[in-house]
Write an enzyme that holds these catalytic residues in place. Structure first.
Site, PDB file in Angstrom:
ATOM      1  N   CYS A  34      -2.263   8.575   3.379  1.00 20.66           N
ATOM      2  CA  CYS A  34      -1.904   8.107   2.034  1.00 20.66           C
ATOM      3  C   CYS A  34      -2.995   8.394   1.018  1.00 20.66           C
ATOM      4  O   CYS A  34      -2.719   8.512  -0.170  1.00 20.66           O
ATOM      5  CB  CYS A  34      -1.561   6.621   2.061  1.00 20.66           C
ATOM      6  SG  CYS A  34      -2.892   5.563   2.680  1.00 20.66           S
ATOM      7  N   GLU A  50       0.879  -1.180   0.000  1.00 25.25           N
ATOM      8  CA  GLU A  50       0.000   0.000   0.000  1.00 25.25           C
ATOM      9  C   GLU A  50       0.912   1.223   0.000  1.00 25.25           C
ATOM     10  O   GLU A  50       1.572   1.512   0.999  1.00 25.25           O
ATOM     11  CB  GLU A  50      -0.893  -0.003   1.246  1.00 25.25           C
ATOM     12  CG  GLU A  50      -1.785  -1.226   1.368  1.00 25.25           C
ATOM     13  CD  GLU A  50      -2.880  -1.284   0.311  1.00 25.25           C
ATOM     14  OE1 GLU A  50      -3.036  -0.307  -0.451  1.00 25.25           O
ATOM     15  OE2 GLU A  50      -3.565  -2.310   0.236  1.00 25.25           O
TER      16      GLU A  50
END
Length: 484
Positions: free
Chosen positions: A250, A216
């Site tokens: 993120c 990720e």
């Protein structure tokens, strides 16, 4: 650091967890539920201590700690607790006259002892979301917190020892040497959340042991603005999504693509929302998280100092205090410092464009983002953006909270990552789908043609079983999609 795990103990922890996994206790769904419930109470019983760790490591306000991590983490566990019986149940493939008599099935089996390398920005939720899925799948796990959140790492190590089965779930604290030692070992699955630069290192290390890995990685997530949007609501949501957790998310919106002749109106709406958020100025606000380290603060300050755009809101940075004011910069060009890397801080660049087509081309010329945002009430506008771009997620009129929506996967595409977690997707990440078959003796009356000696009669029988007849060659006609 005193709370770091000694390097010589890491291999022993790996061995102990493999022995715990092979003991078979996690074959019991009831034991998985027990561990899930223990994890939930680990958080619930110590919510105040987690808030203290958030404050120590990130200077985070209590509301952000509750909304972004504590409440969502318990929800993730409850989802796994309520669903593990269904998720773990053996599945049957569709009925087939040829194969059903062999009782084909798909067993849901754990991948083994797994590793979760956690970033600093969500140091609880990014532990719990994958861990809940791993427990439900029947896996053991080592959790490696970020060295940038030492209070959280120490707290997790202490509480895991009290609440979780130490034969199955352990915390390893440390920095590069400890992580390197972990990556030298084989794992049932590795999940790494963080930067693309380190992601390449993790993937390379995993390749040496043939350990499966999910990444990720984030990236520069754009926002497409439709001039006909609900600007008042949109500006408020955008600034919250960008500035919450000091932009250290993120899936935070990284930059905005706005029609050139709408930029003044857009900036005015952002200014109104900004002043409502910070009526006495951001420097006096108690609603701001600080940057995780002086080095990260200096990096963000450099990006602001070097921009050729015009700073219209914020702009102040204090490296020693690890403080960057929520900042908005207009008239940012494609080669600007603010476009050179993922900002991962509370700075919002506005990139003016002449058309939606130009905005789409701008995004498509860059790496696929983890998420792409659209601010519009126009279905055609949203469809044009979503249909002509690629991203991990595609979200309209909201920011970052899609990660907590039950039933939606969280993951990237291409350079923004691979693999999915949250909810059942976490369970799937750590689950091996094991094909099983049990063929009775009488099946040879149907499949006996497979045995030598071969002849034309057997060849025809095998062909009949395969049923390889295709539709006519021109059965499906494609005349091209009309350009929107």
């Amino acid at each position: 650091m005193s709370h770091y795990t000694p390097l010589e103990e890491i291999a022993a922890i790996h061995t102990a967890l493999n022995q715990g996994f092979r003991s078979g206790k996690l074959k019991s769904i009831a034991y998985r539920k027990q561990q899930l419930l223990s994890l939930a109470y680990l958080i619930k019983d110590n919510a105040e201590r987690f808030q203290e760790a958030f404050a120590a490591d990130l200077g985070r306000p209590v509301l952000e700690g509750a909304f972004l991590e504590i409440d969502g983490s318990i929800t993730e566990i409850k989802t796994a607790l309520n669903s593990v019986d269904k998720w773990a149940k053996t599945e049957r493939p569709p009925f087939s006259l040829t194969w059903t008599p062999m009782r084909p099935a798909i067993r849901k089996e754990p991948k083994g002892v797994c590793l979760n390398i956690v970033p600093f920005n969500y140091p609880l939720w990014l532990v719990v979301s994958p861990l809940a899925g791993a427990i439900a799948a029947g896996c053991a796990m080592v959790v490696k917190p970020s060295e940038l959140t030492p209070a959280m790492g120490a707290l997790l190590a202490e509480l895991f020892a009290k609440y979780m089965d130490p034969d199955l779930y352990r915390v390893v604290n440390g920095a590069i040497p400890e992580t390197t030692k972990l990556l030298d070992l084989p794992w049932g699955h590795i999940l790494y959340t963080g930067s693309g630069r380190v992601g390449k290192i993790v993937a390379g290390a995993a390749a040496k042991t043939l350990s499966p890995v999910s990444l990720e990685l984030g990236g520069k997530s754009p926002v497409f603005v439709d001039p006909k949007c609900d600007l008042t609501v949109g500006a408020r949501r955008l600034l919250w999504g960008k500035f919450v957790n000091a932009g250290q998310t993120c899936v935070a919106p990284d930059y905005v693509l706005v029609p050139r002749d709408f930029q003044d109106t857009f900036v005015a709406a952002l200014t109104e929302a900004y002043n409502a958020f910070y009526p006495s100025g951001p420097g006096a606000s108690t609603s701001l998280t600080h940057i995780v380290s002086s080095a990260h603060t200096a990096r963000i300050k450099r990006l602001i100092d070097e921009t050729k755009g015009k700073t219209v809101l914020g702009g102040e940075a204090d490296v020693e205090r690890k403080y960057v004011a929520p900042t908005v910069v207009r008239d940012v060009g494609p080669q600007d410092s603010l476009m050179s890397e993922e900002i991962f801080g509370p700075v919002l660049p506005i990139v003016p464009v002449d058309s939606l087509d130009e905005a789409i081309a701008f995004v498509n010329a860059r790496e696929h983002p983890l998420v792409l945002y659209v601010m519009s009430q126009d279905s055609a506008f949203k469809s044009k953006v979503f249909d002509n771009t690629q991203s991990g997620a595609a979200i309209a009129n909201e920011y970052i909270i899609h990660c907590g929506v039950d039933g939606l996967p969280f993951g990237g595409i291409g350079p923004s990552g691979n693999g999915y977690h949250t909810g059942k997707f976490s369970f799937d990440m750590f689950t091996h789908l094991r094909a099983v078959l049990d063929s009775p003796g009488w099946i040879d009356r149907i499949l006996g043609a497979r045995y030598p000696p071969y002849d034309d009669k057997k060849l025809k029988a095998v062909a009949a079983l395969a049923n390889t007849k295709l539709p006519p060659r021109n059965a499906f006609k494609f005349q091209g999609e009309k350009k929107r």
